[in-house]
Design a protein around this motif. Structure first.
Motif, mmCIF file in Angstrom:
data_model
loop_
_atom_site.group_PDB
_atom_site.id
_atom_site.type_symbol
_atom_site.label_atom_id
_atom_site.label_comp_id
_atom_site.label_asym_id
_atom_site.label_seq_id
_atom_site.Cartn_x
_atom_site.Cartn_y
_atom_site.Cartn_z
ATOM 1 N N ARG A 8 0.838 -1.215 0.000
ATOM 2 C CA ARG A 8 0.000 0.000 0.000
ATOM 3 C C ARG A 8 0.867 1.257 0.000
ATOM 4 O O ARG A 8 0.548 2.240 -0.652
ATOM 5 C CB ARG A 8 -0.923 0.002 1.208
ATOM 6 N N GLU A 9 1.947 1.218 0.748
ATOM 7 C CA GLU A 9 2.859 2.364 0.800
ATOM 8 C C GLU A 9 3.429 2.670 -0.584
ATOM 9 O O GLU A 9 3.444 3.822 -1.023
ATOM 10 C CB GLU A 9 3.994 2.066 1.785
ATOM 11 N N VAL A 10 3.875 1.646 -1.277
ATOM 12 C CA VAL A 10 4.435 1.835 -2.614
ATOM 13 C C VAL A 10 3.336 2.263 -3.591
ATOM 14 O O VAL A 10 3.564 3.119 -4.455
ATOM 15 C CB VAL A 10 5.172 0.559 -3.085
ATOM 16 N N ALA A 11 2.145 1.699 -3.445
ATOM 17 C CA ALA A 11 1.018 2.114 -4.292
ATOM 18 C C ALA A 11 0.723 3.597 -4.076
ATOM 19 O O ALA A 11 0.476 4.339 -5.037
ATOM 20 C CB ALA A 11 -0.217 1.268 -3.992
ATOM 21 N N LEU A 12 0.747 4.038 -2.822
ATOM 22 C CA LEU A 12 0.529 5.458 -2.528
ATOM 23 C C LEU A 12 1.587 6.318 -3.201
ATOM 24 O O LEU A 12 1.276 7.359 -3.785
ATOM 25 C CB LEU A 12 0.533 5.709 -1.018
ATOM 26 N N ILE A 84 -6.715 9.005 0.714
ATOM 27 C CA ILE A 84 -8.170 8.833 0.757
ATOM 28 C C ILE A 84 -8.649 8.067 -0.467
ATOM 29 O O ILE A 84 -9.498 7.181 -0.357
ATOM 30 C CB ILE A 84 -8.877 10.197 0.890
ATOM 31 N N ARG A 85 -8.117 8.377 -1.630
ATOM 32 C CA ARG A 85 -8.494 7.627 -2.837
ATOM 33 C C ARG A 85 -8.180 6.144 -2.679
ATOM 34 O O ARG A 85 -8.983 5.283 -3.025
ATOM 35 C CB ARG A 85 -7.747 8.169 -4.059
ATOM 36 N N LEU A 86 -6.999 5.864 -2.159
ATOM 37 C CA LEU A 86 -6.582 4.479 -1.971
ATOM 38 C C LEU A 86 -7.513 3.764 -0.990
ATOM 39 O O LEU A 86 -8.000 2.665 -1.262
ATOM 40 C CB LEU A 86 -5.130 4.445 -1.483
ATOM 41 N N GLY A 87 -7.793 4.400 0.148
ATOM 42 C CA GLY A 87 -8.702 3.809 1.130
ATOM 43 C C GLY A 87 -10.107 3.646 0.578
ATOM 44 O O GLY A 87 -10.754 2.606 0.783
ATOM 45 N N ALA A 88 -10.585 4.658 -0.133
ATOM 46 C CA ALA A 88 -11.930 4.594 -0.713
ATOM 47 C C ALA A 88 -12.018 3.470 -1.740
ATOM 48 O O ALA A 88 -13.018 2.755 -1.805
ATOM 49 C CB ALA A 88 -12.293 5.933 -1.353
ATOM 50 N N GLU A 104 -5.342 1.099 7.642
ATOM 51 C CA GLU A 104 -4.164 1.185 6.779
ATOM 52 C C GLU A 104 -3.996 2.602 6.219
ATOM 53 O O GLU A 104 -2.888 3.128 6.163
ATOM 54 C CB GLU A 104 -4.272 0.173 5.630
ATOM 55 N N ALA A 105 -5.104 3.221 5.811
ATOM 56 C CA ALA A 105 -5.045 4.589 5.278
ATOM 57 C C ALA A 105 -4.601 5.572 6.354
ATOM 58 O O ALA A 105 -3.795 6.475 6.093
ATOM 59 C CB ALA A 105 -6.402 4.987 4.703
ATOM 60 N N VAL A 106 -5.100 5.402 7.560
ATOM 61 C CA VAL A 106 -4.711 6.291 8.662
ATOM 62 C C VAL A 106 -3.220 6.156 8.952
ATOM 63 O O VAL A 106 -2.527 7.154 9.174
ATOM 64 C CB VAL A 106 -5.574 6.012 9.918
ATOM 65 N N GLU A 107 -2.712 4.936 8.923
ATOM 66 C CA GLU A 107 -1.274 4.739 9.143
ATOM 67 C C GLU A 107 -0.446 5.410 8.039
ATOM 68 O O GLU A 107 0.595 6.010 8.316
ATOM 69 C CB GLU A 107 -0.942 3.247 9.250
ATOM 70 N N LEU A 108 -0.901 5.302 6.796
ATOM 71 C CA LEU A 108 -0.201 5.987 5.696
ATOM 72 C C LEU A 108 -0.242 7.500 5.898
ATOM 73 O O LEU A 108 0.757 8.197 5.664
ATOM 74 C CB LEU A 108 -0.830 5.621 4.353
ATOM 75 N N ALA A 109 -1.383 8.014 6.332
ATOM 76 C CA ALA A 109 -1.515 9.454 6.569
ATOM 77 C C ALA A 109 -0.584 9.909 7.691
ATOM 78 O O ALA A 109 0.029 10.981 7.607
ATOM 79 C CB ALA A 109 -2.968 9.802 6.899
ATOM 80 N N LYS A 110 -0.468 9.105 8.737
ATOM 81 C CA LYS A 110 0.446 9.447 9.839
ATOM 82 C C LYS A 110 1.891 9.476 9.352
ATOM 83 O O LYS A 110 2.663 10.337 9.741
ATOM 84 C CB LYS A 110 0.335 8.414 10.968
ATOM 85 N N ARG A 111 2.215 8.525 8.496
ATOM 86 C CA ARG A 111 3.604 8.402 8.039
ATOM 87 C C ARG A 111 3.988 9.460 7.007
ATOM 88 O O ARG A 111 5.097 9.981 7.030
ATOM 89 C CB ARG A 111 3.803 7.011 7.460
ATOM 90 N N GLY A 113 1.708 12.157 5.786
ATOM 91 C CA GLY A 113 0.945 13.399 5.770
ATOM 92 C C GLY A 113 1.393 14.389 6.828
ATOM 93 O O GLY A 113 2.441 14.244 7.461
ATOM 94 N N SER A 114 0.553 15.384 7.042
ATOM 95 C CA SER A 114 0.827 16.412 8.045
ATOM 96 C C SER A 114 0.300 15.954 9.402
ATOM 97 O O SER A 114 -0.252 14.862 9.546
ATOM 98 C CB SER A 114 0.154 17.727 7.630
ATOM 99 N N ALA A 115 0.410 16.829 10.394
ATOM 100 C CA ALA A 115 -0.009 16.489 11.746
ATOM 101 C C ALA A 115 -1.495 16.147 11.833
ATOM 102 O O ALA A 115 -1.899 15.323 12.649
ATOM 103 C CB ALA A 115 0.315 17.639 12.696
ATOM 104 N N ASN A 116 -2.318 16.762 10.999
ATOM 105 C CA ASN A 116 -3.767 16.536 11.058
ATOM 106 C C ASN A 116 -4.278 15.555 9.998
ATOM 107 O O ASN A 116 -5.478 15.306 9.927
ATOM 108 C CB ASN A 116 -4.510 17.867 10.896
ATOM 109 N N SER A 117 -3.399 15.035 9.184
ATOM 110 C CA SER A 117 -3.815 14.181 8.078
ATOM 111 C C SER A 117 -4.569 12.939 8.525
ATOM 112 O O SER A 117 -5.577 12.560 7.922
ATOM 113 C CB SER A 117 -2.613 13.764 7.234
ATOM 114 N N SER A 118 -4.099 12.298 9.572
ATOM 115 C CA SER A 118 -4.734 11.037 9.967
ATOM 116 C C SER A 118 -6.181 11.245 10.399
ATOM 117 O O SER A 118 -7.056 10.440 10.048
ATOM 118 C CB SER A 118 -3.925 10.339 11.067
#
Length: 143
Positions: A8-12, A84-88, A104-111, A113-118
């Motif tokens: 998923r990380e590589v797909a993102l 979000i597209r990937l999770g959706a 999984e999407a939240v973990e990608l956002a934490k890794r 994204g920004s502080a509020n992304s998750s």
């Protein structure tokens, strides 16, 4: 990191690249996936995610826009938009359990994204699950 999480990380990363440089990156998506994922089953999983998101991007963006109060998809940070597209996509089109797709999407956002992304990603994808669950409630039940 779990194997599918790595895929998923590589797909993102491929989706992010495609989002920012659509004309130059189409031919680079497959080599990116092949270079970063050596195991064939993980590579196939990542390819299915990337191609699925790209193939269904208009519908996914419409779903996301309907759930993202006061946000247009184009105004979202590129990382958040693609997470979000990937999770959706996983919620809507795969057999991944919706809660797993969100986690999984939240973990990608934490890794990435920004502080509020998750929180942002979680909020929008939660609304997509609510829609999917209400749609299944409306289906006729066979007895």
């Amino acid at each position: 990191m779990a194997n599918r999480s790595r895929a998923r990380e590589v797909a993102l990363q491929a989706l992010f690249q495609e989002d920012l440089n659509p004309r130059e990156s189409r031919d680079q998506v497959m080599p990116l996936l092949e270079n970063r994922l050596k195991e064939p089953e993980l590579r196939e999983f990542a390819i299915s995610l990337v191609l699925g998101v790209l193939r269904n991007r208009e519908e996914l963006d419409a779903l996301i826009a309907a759930k993202a109060d006061n946000w247009s998809v184009s105004r979202m940070a590129a990382t958040d938009r693609n997470v979000i597209r990937l999770g959706a996509f996983e919620i809507r089109y795969t057999d991944t359990p919706p809660r797993v797709a969100i986690d999984e999407a939240v973990e990608l956002a934490k890794r990435f994204g920004s502080a509020n992304s998750s929180q942002f990603v979680n909020g929008i994808l939660d609304k997509l699950i609510e829609r999917k669950e209400s749609e299944s409630d409306e289906l006729p039940k066979h007895e």
